[in-house]
Motif scaffolding. Structure first.
Motif, short mmCIF file in Angstrom:
data_model
loop_
_atom_site.label_atom_id
_atom_site.label_comp_id
_atom_site.label_asym_id
_atom_site.label_seq_id
_atom_site.Cartn_x
_atom_site.Cartn_y
_atom_site.Cartn_z
N PHE A 151 0.69 -1.08 -0.09
CA PHE A 151 -0.02 -0.06 0.10
C PHE A 151 0.98 1.17 -0.07
CE2 PHE A 151 0.98 -0.10 4.33
CZ PHE A 151 0.91 1.12 4.92
N ALA A 152 0.29 2.38 -0.69
CA ALA A 152 0.79 3.77 -0.35
C ALA A 152 -0.37 4.75 -0.31
CB ALA A 152 1.63 3.97 -1.65
N LEU A 153 -0.11 5.76 0.60
CA LEU A 153 -1.09 6.69 0.68
C LEU A 153 -0.65 8.02 0.32
CD1 LEU A 153 -2.12 5.36 4.21
CD2 LEU A 153 -3.30 5.09 2.21
N GLY A 154 -1.59 8.75 -0.06
CA GLY A 154 -1.40 10.31 -0.35
C GLY A 154 -1.14 10.54 -1.93
N ASP A 155 -0.71 11.90 -2.28
CA ASP A 155 -0.76 12.43 -3.70
C ASP A 155 0.28 11.52 -4.22
OD1 ASP A 155 -2.76 14.18 -2.89
OD2 ASP A 155 -1.22 15.72 -2.52
N LYS A 156 1.53 11.18 -3.60
CA LYS A 156 2.65 10.28 -4.59
C LYS A 156 2.57 8.92 -4.43
CE LYS A 156 5.61 14.47 -3.98
NZ LYS A 156 7.20 14.69 -3.39
N ALA A 157 1.16 8.53 -4.18
CA ALA A 157 1.18 6.94 -3.96
C ALA A 157 1.49 6.10 -5.12
CB ALA A 157 -0.34 6.83 -3.58
N ASP A 158 1.19 6.46 -6.22
CA ASP A 158 1.44 5.63 -7.63
C ASP A 158 2.75 5.78 -7.78
OD1 ASP A 158 -1.17 5.18 -8.46
OD2 ASP A 158 -1.40 7.09 -9.18
N ALA A 159 3.46 6.68 -7.54
CA ALA A 159 5.05 6.82 -7.98
C ALA A 159 5.84 5.81 -6.84
CB ALA A 159 5.49 8.23 -7.89
N GLN A 160 5.17 6.08 -5.65
CA GLN A 160 5.75 5.38 -4.42
C GLN A 160 5.71 3.82 -4.71
OE1 GLN A 160 5.10 6.74 -0.49
NE2 GLN A 160 4.73 4.63 0.15
N VAL A 161 4.58 3.39 -4.95
CA VAL A 161 4.33 1.89 -5.30
C VAL A 161 5.26 1.25 -6.51
CG1 VAL A 161 2.76 0.07 -5.87
CG2 VAL A 161 2.11 1.80 -4.09
N GLU A 162 5.18 2.16 -7.48
CA GLU A 162 5.90 1.84 -8.70
C GLU A 162 7.35 1.54 -8.31
OE1 GLU A 162 4.59 4.40 -11.96
OE2 GLU A 162 2.44 3.65 -11.50
N THR A 163 7.92 2.73 -7.71
CA THR A 163 9.46 2.74 -7.37
C THR A 163 9.63 1.29 -6.47
OG1 THR A 163 9.48 5.21 -7.49
CG2 THR A 163 11.10 3.89 -6.10
N PRO A 217 8.09 6.34 8.56
CA PRO A 217 7.28 5.73 9.74
C PRO A 217 5.73 6.37 9.62
CG PRO A 217 9.13 7.02 10.82
CD PRO A 217 9.32 6.88 9.16
N ASP A 218 5.85 7.72 9.15
CA ASP A 218 4.41 8.18 9.17
C ASP A 218 3.52 7.57 8.21
OD1 ASP A 218 5.39 10.35 11.02
OD2 ASP A 218 5.78 11.71 9.31
N GLU A 219 3.96 6.78 7.33
CA GLU A 219 3.03 6.03 6.26
C GLU A 219 2.33 5.02 7.33
OE1 GLU A 219 2.28 6.69 3.55
OE2 GLU A 219 2.63 4.90 2.17
N VAL A 220 2.87 4.39 8.34
CA VAL A 220 2.19 3.28 9.07
C VAL A 220 1.25 4.09 9.87
CG1 VAL A 220 2.76 1.80 10.85
CG2 VAL A 220 4.48 1.60 8.93
N LEU A 221 1.57 5.16 10.50
CA LEU A 221 0.85 6.00 11.38
C LEU A 221 -0.56 6.36 10.26
CD1 LEU A 221 3.24 8.22 13.18
CD2 LEU A 221 2.31 6.32 13.86
N ARG A 222 -0.25 6.65 9.31
CA ARG A 222 -1.54 7.24 8.25
C ARG A 222 -2.38 5.95 8.23
NH1 ARG A 222 2.32 10.71 5.68
NH2 ARG A 222 2.97 8.99 4.39
N ALA A 223 -1.75 4.53 7.94
CA ALA A 223 -2.41 3.48 7.85
C ALA A 223 -3.16 3.08 9.04
CB ALA A 223 -1.54 2.33 7.49
#
Length: 230
Positions: A151-163, A217-223
């Motif tokens: 998973f990835a959250l936020g405006d840059k989620a697509d780029a994050q997952v693809e990278t 780590p903020d990604e985990v907090l958002r999840a």
């Protein structure tokens, strides 16, 4: 989920029993044959051990160890410690397809599944296949259904997952790697993730693992906020 065929079953049984004792009987173990041939090369394990029959043999040995049977010729004592959970920790199967499900129904408590796309229908199909295999094997208890997705959250989620997935699928050819990076994983908002979690719950998912695609780590907090909103 462990790549079981690259481990010695007696040593692994001892290690897992130790963790089971330390965790006061809270250990659950997923096993599979793995997707990367490099795991076998790195551990000097012949590739012909990458089979369901090998896992079945290993698990039979491990359960003998956990039951206190002497599986080592000439040993003066059984392998210890003994797990706190009777019969050893629950085993979940990291398998795909009818053959894998049919095999797992004989040695697993349930499914350690993976929704590559992050879509609920993929997991629901796996749960249905596991349930059918368990019924065919005459099991009176339904399989424990676990799934997971990147998973990835936020405006840059697509780029994050693809990278992340471009790096993860490094053993595939370039075209296949790019196709997986473009199509796999959940990308979206916290609300969208909450909605997706509800779909998995409604599909009969007993446990869902969220796999981050960032070291932030903020990604985990958002999840966690998305989970709390359930």
């Amino acid at each position: 989920v462990l790549v079981l065929p690259i481990h010695d079953p007696v040593v692994l049984a001892k290690q897992l029993a130790t963790i089971d004792v330390f965790s006061e009987g809270r250990l659950t173990v997923g096993v599979g044959s793995g997707g990367r041939e490099e795991d076998y090369r790195a551990s000097s394990t012949p590739l012909d051990r990458k089979r369901l029959s090998v896992m079945e043999e290993q698990l039979a040995i491990m359960r003998k160890v956990w039951a206190g049977e002497n599986v080592v010729g000439g040993a003066l004592r059984p392998v210890e410690p003994f797990p706190l959970q009777e019969g050893g920790p629950p085993i979940l199967a990291g398998v795909f397809g009818p053959k894998g499900m049919a095999s797992a129904a004989h040695w697993a408590s349930g499914l350690a599944g993976m929704s590559m796309s992050g879509a609920v229908n993929e997991a629901a199909d796996a749960f249905a296949a596991a349930t059918k295999a368990w019924e065919a094997a005459g099991k009176s208890v339904a399989p424990y259904c676990m799934s997971s997705f990147w998973f990835a959250l936020g405006d840059k989620a697509d780029a994050q997952v693809e990278t992340h997935l471009t790096r993860y699928f490094n053993w595939l050819d370039e075209a296949s790697r790019q196709a997986m990076a473009n199509s796999c994983g959940f990308r979206g908002s916290k609300q969208a993730l909450t909605d997706r979690l509800k779909q998995f719950r409604d599909a009969g998912c007993d446990e869902l693992l969220l796999i981050p695609t960032s070291i932030d780590p903020d990604e985990v907090l958002r999840a966690a906020e998305a989970v709390t909103a359930l």
